[in-house]
Motif scaffolding. Structure first.
Motif, PDB file in Angstrom:
ATOM      1  N   THR A   1      84.116  21.654  23.589  1.00  0.00           N
ATOM      2  CA  THR A   1      83.667  21.412  22.224  1.00  0.00           C
ATOM      3  C   THR A   1      82.255  21.954  22.075  1.00  0.00           C
ATOM      4  N   HIS A   2      81.978  22.493  20.915  1.00  0.00           N
ATOM      5  CA  HIS A   2      80.630  22.956  20.627  1.00  0.00           C
ATOM      6  C   HIS A   2      79.849  21.817  19.971  1.00  0.00           C
ATOM      7  N   ILE A   3      78.712  21.501  20.547  1.00  0.00           N
ATOM      8  CA  ILE A   3      77.850  20.475  19.967  1.00  0.00           C
ATOM      9  C   ILE A   3      76.565  21.140  19.492  1.00  0.00           C
ATOM     10  N   ALA A   4      76.180  20.881  18.257  1.00  0.00           N
ATOM     11  CA  ALA A   4      74.892  21.368  17.765  1.00  0.00           C
ATOM     12  C   ALA A   4      74.191  20.193  17.111  1.00  0.00           C
ATOM     13  N   ARG A   5      72.946  19.981  17.481  1.00  0.00           N
ATOM     14  CA  ARG A   5      72.215  18.848  16.898  1.00  0.00           C
ATOM     15  C   ARG A   5      71.837  19.182  15.461  1.00  0.00           C
ATOM     16  N   SER A   6      71.977  18.209  14.617  1.00  0.00           N
ATOM     17  CA  SER A   6      71.724  18.423  13.196  1.00  0.00           C
ATOM     18  C   SER A   6      70.328  18.985  12.945  1.00  0.00           C
ATOM     19  N   ASP A   7      69.332  18.423  13.593  1.00  0.00           N
ATOM     20  CA  ASP A   7      67.959  18.906  13.381  1.00  0.00           C
ATOM     21  C   ASP A   7      67.791  20.347  13.821  1.00  0.00           C
ATOM     22  N   SER A   8      68.425  20.687  14.940  1.00  0.00           N
ATOM     23  CA  SER A   8      68.286  22.053  15.438  1.00  0.00           C
ATOM     24  C   SER A   8      68.996  23.032  14.516  1.00  0.00           C
ATOM     25  N   LEU A   9      70.147  22.623  14.026  1.00  0.00           N
ATOM     26  CA  LEU A   9      70.842  23.462  13.052  1.00  0.00           C
ATOM     27  C   LEU A   9      69.959  23.715  11.842  1.00  0.00           C
ATOM     28  N   MET A  10      69.330  22.635  11.360  1.00  0.00           N
ATOM     29  CA  MET A  10      68.485  22.742  10.180  1.00  0.00           C
ATOM     30  C   MET A  10      67.331  23.699  10.455  1.00  0.00           C
ATOM     31  N   ASP A  11      66.700  23.541  11.606  1.00  0.00           N
ATOM     32  CA  ASP A  11      65.516  24.354  11.902  1.00  0.00           C
ATOM     33  C   ASP A  11      65.879  25.795  12.239  1.00  0.00           C
ATOM     34  N   LEU A  12      66.894  25.962  13.077  1.00  0.00           N
ATOM     35  CA  LEU A  12      67.157  27.295  13.623  1.00  0.00           C
ATOM     36  C   LEU A  12      68.159  28.088  12.803  1.00  0.00           C
ATOM     37  N   ALA A  13      69.200  27.410  12.307  1.00  0.00           N
ATOM     38  CA  ALA A  13      70.279  28.167  11.668  1.00  0.00           C
ATOM     39  C   ALA A  13      70.092  28.284  10.162  1.00  0.00           C
ATOM     40  N   LEU A  14      69.573  27.231   9.524  1.00  0.00           N
ATOM     41  CA  LEU A  14      69.504  27.240   8.064  1.00  0.00           C
ATOM     42  C   LEU A  14      68.098  27.423   7.516  1.00  0.00           C
ATOM     43  N   GLY A  15      67.087  27.076   8.308  1.00  0.00           N
ATOM     44  CA  GLY A  15      65.728  26.974   7.786  1.00  0.00           C
ATOM     45  C   GLY A  15      65.205  28.221   7.102  1.00  0.00           C
ATOM     46  N   GLY A  16      65.604  29.390   7.575  1.00  0.00           N
ATOM     47  CA  GLY A  16      65.101  30.617   6.971  1.00  0.00           C
ATOM     48  C   GLY A  16      65.550  30.792   5.536  1.00  0.00           C
ATOM     49  N   LEU A  17      66.705  30.219   5.198  1.00  0.00           N
ATOM     50  CA  LEU A  17      67.250  30.387   3.861  1.00  0.00           C
ATOM     51  C   LEU A  17      67.204  29.109   3.027  1.00  0.00           C
ATOM     52  N   TYR A  18      67.434  27.977   3.687  1.00  0.00           N
ATOM     53  CA  TYR A  18      67.575  26.732   2.939  1.00  0.00           C
ATOM     54  C   TYR A  18      66.585  25.708   3.493  1.00  0.00           C
ATOM     55  N   SER A  19      65.375  25.694   2.937  1.00  0.00           N
ATOM     56  CA  SER A  19      64.343  24.766   3.394  1.00  0.00           C
ATOM     57  C   SER A  19      63.201  24.811   2.395  1.00  0.00           C
ATOM     58  N   GLU A  20      62.278  23.900   2.567  1.00  0.00           N
ATOM     59  CA  GLU A  20      61.103  23.886   1.704  1.00  0.00           C
ATOM     60  C   GLU A  20      60.276  25.149   1.931  1.00  0.00           C
ATOM     61  N   GLU A  21      60.234  25.600   3.192  1.00  0.00           N
ATOM     62  CA  GLU A  21      59.471  26.808   3.519  1.00  0.00           C
ATOM     63  C   GLU A  21      60.104  28.028   2.844  1.00  0.00           C
ATOM     64  N   ALA A  22      61.436  28.090   2.882  1.00  0.00           N
ATOM     65  CA  ALA A  22      62.120  29.207   2.235  1.00  0.00           C
ATOM     66  C   ALA A  22      61.833  29.207   0.735  1.00  0.00           C
ATOM     67  N   LEU A  23      61.910  28.016   0.129  1.00  0.00           N
ATOM     68  CA  LEU A  23      61.625  27.910  -1.305  1.00  0.00           C
ATOM     69  C   LEU A  23      60.212  28.397  -1.601  1.00  0.00           C
ATOM     70  N   ALA A  24      59.269  27.969  -0.772  1.00  0.00           N
ATOM     71  CA  ALA A  24      57.875  28.362  -0.987  1.00  0.00           C
ATOM     72  C   ALA A  24      57.723  29.881  -0.883  1.00  0.00           C
ATOM     73  N   ALA A  25      58.597  30.506  -0.092  1.00  0.00           N
ATOM     74  CA  ALA A  25      58.542  31.963   0.060  1.00  0.00           C
ATOM     75  C   ALA A  25      59.380  32.672  -1.013  1.00  0.00           C
ATOM     76  N   GLY A  26      59.845  31.916  -2.002  1.00  0.00           N
ATOM     77  CA  GLY A  26      60.570  32.535  -3.115  1.00  0.00           C
ATOM     78  C   GLY A  26      62.066  32.627  -2.914  1.00  0.00           C
ATOM     79  N   VAL A  27      62.565  32.099  -1.796  1.00  0.00           N
ATOM     80  CA  VAL A  27      64.009  32.152  -1.548  1.00  0.00           C
ATOM     81  C   VAL A  27      64.651  30.946  -2.233  1.00  0.00           C
ATOM     82  N   THR A  28      65.016  31.140  -3.496  1.00  0.00           N
ATOM     83  CA  THR A  28      65.690  30.079  -4.238  1.00  0.00           C
ATOM     84  C   THR A  28      67.110  29.912  -3.699  1.00  0.00           C
ATOM     85  N   THR A  29      67.779  28.876  -4.128  1.00  0.00           N
ATOM     86  CA  THR A  29      69.147  28.646  -3.677  1.00  0.00           C
ATOM     87  C   THR A  29      70.040  29.837  -4.008  1.00  0.00           C
TER      88      THR A  29
END
Lengths: 604, 604
Positions: free
Chosen positions: B369-397
């Motif tokens: 089974t593949h296990i990925a921690r929610s926080d790590s997913l948020m930081d590593l997999a999604l953060g570039g596109l879906y995060s407060e930092e992304a929004l601040a950089a102009g990456v809207t939803t």
């Protein structure tokens, strides 16, 4: 103009603002009030919302600014004055948004320079340091992942809070009235972690809108009407129906997780000076509950206690008599003769709805009335700040609210007059039609129009959404004059005109909001806080002396821990921010010395 | 880097994109496919959502692009290709958003150049010309002011629509399933004036979330989870509780004025090829209603028909046996022995909730089974596109969704691998702990991680929100192996291990969504449309051949007028846009020739 010229103009304007703010910063930091005053012109205004004064206060002219700074500067310790965005220069006036900090928190403002000295300065407190709303990157995490036995879920926590608040623990704030005003304030207090209960007499949030007449739509356009935090979707109609607004308020109340008690009315309320707490006896859906909040907010609507004139023969008249607030709508009156006394908003709305339902309607106009067509208001009065065009130009709702607030009430009439001159021209044919029908028109005593009249007296006008055409066309009959007496079946005017009537509606307005205090607390306390609304313009229903801000609204009153909140959607949105910060500061025990607490000149 | 350098780099990138788009425009306008192909490198992808293909289709390599253009170019008549915003250049790849127009409407896309030739091009249809959503300056007026006898109010209109639709007139679309997928699609169809009914089996919108286990919170962070049109307020928690999401969906459904039938299930459905209409027999709160929509959308959730393995002794076992979808939550099982078969999301969630309620829990892991921690997913997999930092950089939803879609599935594994390499490093101690506890880990067959596994098979992983620690700590017992048989009171594994059990939970997954079609329509039609989800990666549970896009999702199927919609909140938001446009185009009778309609290679 070339883009180079634009850039250079902007640069010059930015430099002028930056220079002025640097000098202000230096003078304030040095505690040198004389130096501050040198930065203002002879005709100058410093309007402050909470940031310096813990009040809503406009210092008019150098001497009042001196008084304000002498009283507030040391403890406010303002610093870090910065231009926000590009400045703009038009006709010799340079203006800009700005930010600053104080000992208590962070502020935002707006500045207008006339040449190199200030004409208007607005300073507002935006957030309290250490008690910021947790949004964006600071938002709550929601869950700390991990499995924990017995952990309370979000739902359990909300249910527990609702079971406890008002029973096992006291709310800090009780808001009487759950219309848009109470809801917007409660939403802001929720974000600031101020335990709050809203008391609403109707069974559902939004009912105060739903209960109104069927064809009612907002008279103000959508851009002006957003609530805090959750803007309407971008397909929301320009003028939404009252039921749609009612439904929105209901959803909003749920989304914001307000402690909103429906079917709840206040039996009595009293303040104990010793404990500095209120005792509020509430009927909650038939059960008695005693609440002991520290702060009590009346958000009961500007339309408070009904004014019904005493007219000889009211006891003789065999038909129905109602105040406009008691009018159940038009459905029962098809084919009936109805006389509506009054010619303001309610009178027009009721006449139109009755006409729609085929009643025989006569309006009695007792004094002149200001009529502004809704579309013209939208285009001429609001469009610059609240419209799709304004949004496209970067004027967000927040910015529009600040710009709107940046014009002190003293100068607002002069700013407004040209708008209504334009309106009179644009709608000349319409106004001619009304006059031809015998309607007595005004544009305010000094021709400053609707918004100023609204601020002065909250009445004396109709935003036309169609009833005026019925009067022009004679579909609603119009008679001018004063009521002399009633007979068994008619209203008789002073000139002898007899108007047969099955129903008389007194659309004769309301007394001041402190009438609610008289009803729920005591006449003594109502007199102590005095008249609510109006600013001492020395015009009809707004006697002097000049007070500079609306009486008792959103700011400290002569009664500790008693507040008034309300107004239209715009005011409910914007001023709830400052009232919420004042309440939060008190809950946290911050020092909140009030500068220039308004005296009471009128009790009603 | 100085700001001059930044400007010059941006300028060069902009020029490169502009030049390429100009050449593309010229080649397309000339109908010169050879010239178009010269603009693409040998390793190239053109992914199209609806704008050229009336399909979701990725043309991989020059030959497929040629096929696509040969089939679609003339009728698409693309033009007005424009860069949108500034381009960006990193490591030799220049990328930019873009806009374009077609004969049918307006599009938006994304381009990556490798040097001067295209590596990836995404083209998506955003709106149909003549059928735009009425927002902003084009919004509905709400009321045309004026007094009109007998005019229908907003509320009366809504009530009439709800009384008529499905009874006196046919909806154009019926959506089976009122979770986030059905709701998001219905909201988009409402804006496009497509008469739609959503059928939801539960009594309230949001119940599909509320009914789940108590401690459930979203596993994806808030920035990834917005629905269309009404973003969450900016204080919405990062990981909201399931009840909060349920309440939001309920408010959303009301605010969007959906025709949302609660307590409604489909008894049977059939398609009449002659009339090109469906007959859908519905049980609406106990009453039979026959609906005759033109289009039928299954938004019943990826988790369709429960897979329960056949195990000898299931008839002998005296305790309870449940599929995970039937599990009523942990409350009744305090002190009971529970064996959970499976080790994916459901298995972990159920084990953790049972442990919280003090059951004696054993998990049986049958395969890695593949296990990925929610926080790590948020930081590593999604953060570039879906995060407060992304929004601040102009990456809207909206922008994030387009960027996410701009990576064709063929190359996604290679892009994802480094993310999971980083995750393995970051969480090394955590993974060591799991292995020490005997847990069999994988990161996907090619180490491409969670999202790719989700696309391939919708299973085989757990987003860790805490249960893994229980396994590491031995609080939830872990046994590896295959079930051999059941006795009266135990589960026996192939190696002879005997696990005493009062309850056996089969967290053994679901069959493909076309299982719903088999249940509601016929096995024949289920086989005709074939397997849903997966893309032919030739990995476990996703057999080849390679298909390039998810099977049957959000795009035309082998059965006319039958559609599948769903996925997580992100997919429900983004892909509902393209499904809504496909449905609207058909309702309006536009020509919608489908390029490269996917063949059926698997029936389940």
């Amino acid at each position: 103009m070339s883009s180079d010229t634009v850039t250079s103009t902007t640069q010059t304007a930015n430099d002028r603002i930056d220079g002025w703010l640097a000098r202000l910063d230096a003078a304030l930091s040095a505690g040198d009030v004389d130096a501050v005053l040198e930065l203002f012109g002879p005709d100058c205004y410093w309007r402050d919302f909470v940031s310096f004064t813990w009040n809503l206060h406009t210092a008019e002219g150098p001497e009042q600014i001196r008084e304000m700074l002498d009283d507030t500067l040391e403890r406010t310790a303002p610093r870090a004055w910065q231009r926000e965005g590009d400045a703009d220069e038009t006709d010799g006036i340079t203006e800009s948004f700005l930010t600053f900090e104080t000992a208590a928190g962070r502020g935002r403002g707006h500045l207008r320079l006339n040449g190199d000295t200030a004409w208007t300065l607005l300073t507002t407190l935006q957030e309290l340091a250490g008690f910021e709303e947790r949004t964006g990157a600071d938002r709550d995490r929601g869950v700390h992942h991990g499995v924990v036995r017995g952990r309370e879920t979000w739902k359990q926590g909300l249910e527990r809070e609702r079971a406890e608040l008002g029973y096992e623990r006291d709310p800090y704030v009780v808001i009487i009235g759950g219309g848009q005003g109470g809801i917007a304030l409660a939403a802001r207090l929720r974000r600031l972690d101020v335990p709050t209960i809203v008391l609403e007499k109707n069974p559902n949030p939004g009912d105060s809108w739903r209960n109104r007449y069927e064809s009612l739509h907002l008279h103000d356009p959508v851009w002006y009407d957003h609530l805090p935090y959750l803007p309407f979707p971008d397909d929301w109609p320009v003028f939404a129906s009252k039921d749609k607004i009612g439904d929105w308020l209901e959803s909003y109340t749920k989304i914001m997780e307000l402690n909103y008690w429906t079917s709840s009315t206040v039996r009595t309320a009293g303040y104990d000076e010793a404990s500095q707490q209120w005792t509020v006896e509430v009927d909650r859906d038939g059960a008695s509950v005693t609440l002991n909040p520290t702060q009590l907010v009346f958000a009961t609507g500007m339309s408070a206690v009904a004014n019904i004139p005493e007219v000889p023969g009211q006891d003789v008249f065999r038909g129905e008599q109602q105040h406009s607030s008691q009018h159940p709508g038009p459905h029962a009156y098809k084919g009936k003769k109805v006389v509506v006394i009054g010619s303001n908003n309610s009178a027009h709305d009721i006449c139109a709805a009755l006409w729609e339902h085929e009643a025989d309607v006569t309006m009695v106009q007792r004094s002149s009335t200001h009529i502004a067509r809704s579309d013209s208001l939208m285009d001429l009065a609001l469009g610059g700040l609240y419209s799709e065009e304004a949004l496209a130009a970067g004027v967000t709702t927040d910015k529009a609210d600040l710009i709107f607030a940046s014009l002190p009430y003293r100068i607002l009439p002069e700013v407004q007059k040209p708008v209504y001159e334009e309106m009179a021209k644009r709608d000349a044919e319409f106004y001619d039609g009304l006059e031809a029908a015998g309607f007595q028109l005004d544009f305010g005593e000094d021709d400053s129009g609707l918004f100023v009249k609204y601020l002065r007296r909250g009445s004396g006008y109709y935003i036309d959404v169609g009833a005026s055409q019925l009067i022009i066309d004679g579909e609603v009959k119009l008679v001018g004059g004063q009521i002399d007496h009633l007979t068994e079946d008619a209203v008789v005017l002073a000139d002898g005109t007899e108007l047969p009537a099955d129903l008389v509606v007194y659309a004769t307005g309301y007394s001041s909001m402190n009438g609610w205090v008289a009803q729920m607390v005591s006449q003594e306390m109502a007199d102590k806080v005095g008249k609510v609304w109006g600013m001492g313009s020395d015009t009809t229903k707004d006697p002097g002396p000049w007070e500079g801000e609306l009486r008792n609204m959103w700011k400290p009153t002569q009664q500790d821990n008693l507040w008034f909140h309300g107004g239209n959607l715009h005011q409910s949105r914007h001023y709830s921010q400052f009232l919420a910060l004042q309440l939060k500061a008190r809950m946290e025990g911050l020092d909140t010395p009030v500068h220039a607490l308004a005296e009471v000149h009128h009790t009603s």
